[in-house]
Design an enzyme around this catalytic site. Structure first.
Site, PDB file in Angstrom:
ATOM      1  N   SER A 131       0.855  -1.185   0.000  1.00 25.39           N
ATOM      2  CA  SER A 131       0.000   0.000   0.000  1.00 25.39           C
ATOM      3  C   SER A 131       0.887   1.230   0.000  1.00 25.39           C
ATOM      4  O   SER A 131       2.072   1.169   0.357  1.00 25.39           O
ATOM      5  CB  SER A 131      -0.889   0.006   1.254  1.00 25.39           C
ATOM      6  N   TYR A 144      -2.672  -0.871  10.502  1.00 25.42           N
ATOM      7  CA  TYR A 144      -2.516  -1.178   9.082  1.00 25.42           C
ATOM      8  C   TYR A 144      -1.190  -0.645   8.569  1.00 25.42           C
ATOM      9  O   TYR A 144      -0.466  -1.342   7.852  1.00 25.42           O
ATOM     10  CB  TYR A 144      -3.675  -0.576   8.297  1.00 25.42           C
TER      11      TYR A 144
END
Length: 277
Positions: A131, A144
């Site tokens: 990401s 995350y």
């Protein structure tokens, strides 16, 4: 026919990868955490197996079945993950452990399951869906962020350790992609965060509004943008180490290189909804 195992295929990027690679001529072994999602994948014509990345037992059971179906895997695509949101002060050890079980430890174990055969064949491609939050941090996404930073560290290390083989590792680093990510993040937030007793209630109010909104975030791309990168990573003689997907990823990669850290902090804090207390 080359075989590729993909995790997290119930929807979004994983489902797009499974269908797209099948159309491209690969034998796709699609996996999902829930049995009902596996059944839906099979009904759609995909070869599918149940695999819960947070469970070592589930990983080992799935691989024992898959190994009886396939002589060797050419590719492994790590996609299955979820995003736990919330201020780090409000994240318990157990919630952080759960994030790492699914997003890091399961990926690591699954990689180790396929590496011996790949090394024996001296070929293979392993693709990790990281990401933009794997190299820049934003507030209220700490678990995350940390899981994706950890994945990038593991991949960088493993790439060095496999440098004397023909196994190639790639990181795909998307920004906003059409998926159920926000929906699932909202569910994890509501389950694990005590909003009423948090110092971050004003931040949470705006964050919940964003997570529940049907409005697409700026610069969002369809999952086919990730599929294009995955195909290149599987088929190019020399796969890229990093694939930046969406404008925000490319922008933040550039800014991280040229801006002082404190200025980056201000930009990322604003972008991530920080500062409202």
């Amino acid at each position: 026919m080359r075989s590729v195992l993909i995790t997290g295929c119930s929807s979004g990027i994983g489902l797009c990868l499974a269908n797209g690679l099948k159309q491209a001529g690969y034998r796709v072994l699609a996996t999902a955490r829930k049995f009902e999602d596996v059944e839906l994948l099979r009904q759609s014509g995909l070869e599918a197996y149940q695999l819960d990345l947070s469970s070592s037992q589930s990983i080992q059971q799935a691989m024992s079945v898959i190994n009886t179906k396939v002589d060797s895997l050419y590719g492994l695509i790590h996609n299955g993950a979820y995003g736990q949101v919330g201020a780090l002060e409000d994240i318990s050890r157990e919630v952080l452990e759960a994030q790492f079980q699914a997003n890091v430890f399961g990926w690591h174990e699954l990689t180790n399951c396929v590496l011996p055969t790949m090394k024996s064949n001296n070929t293979g491609r392993i693709i990790y869906l990281s990401s933009v939050l794997g190299f820049v941090a934003m507030p209220f996404r700490g678990p995350y962020n940390a899981s994706k930073f950890a994945i990038e560290g593991l991949v960088d290390t493993l790439r060095l350790e496999l440098s004397n083989t023909n196994i190639q590792l790639s990181l795909i680093q998307p920004g906003p992609i059409e998926s159920k990510f926000r929906e699932n993040a909202y569910l994890a937030f509501m389950e694990n965060i005590d909003q009423e007793n948090s110092d971050y209630q004003p931040n949470y109010a705006s964050m919940i509004q964003r997570l529940k909104s049907d409005k697409t975030a700026d610069f969002t791309l369809p999952p086919e943008a990730v599929l294009k990168c995955a195909l290149h990573a599987l088929e190019a003689p020399t796969a890229k180490i990093h694939y930046w997907v969406t404008f925000p990823t490319k922008l933040f990669a550039l800014l991280k290189r040229v801006l002082p850290s404190r200025i980056m902090d201000k930009i990322l804090s604003k972008a991530g909804g920080g500062g409202k207390r």
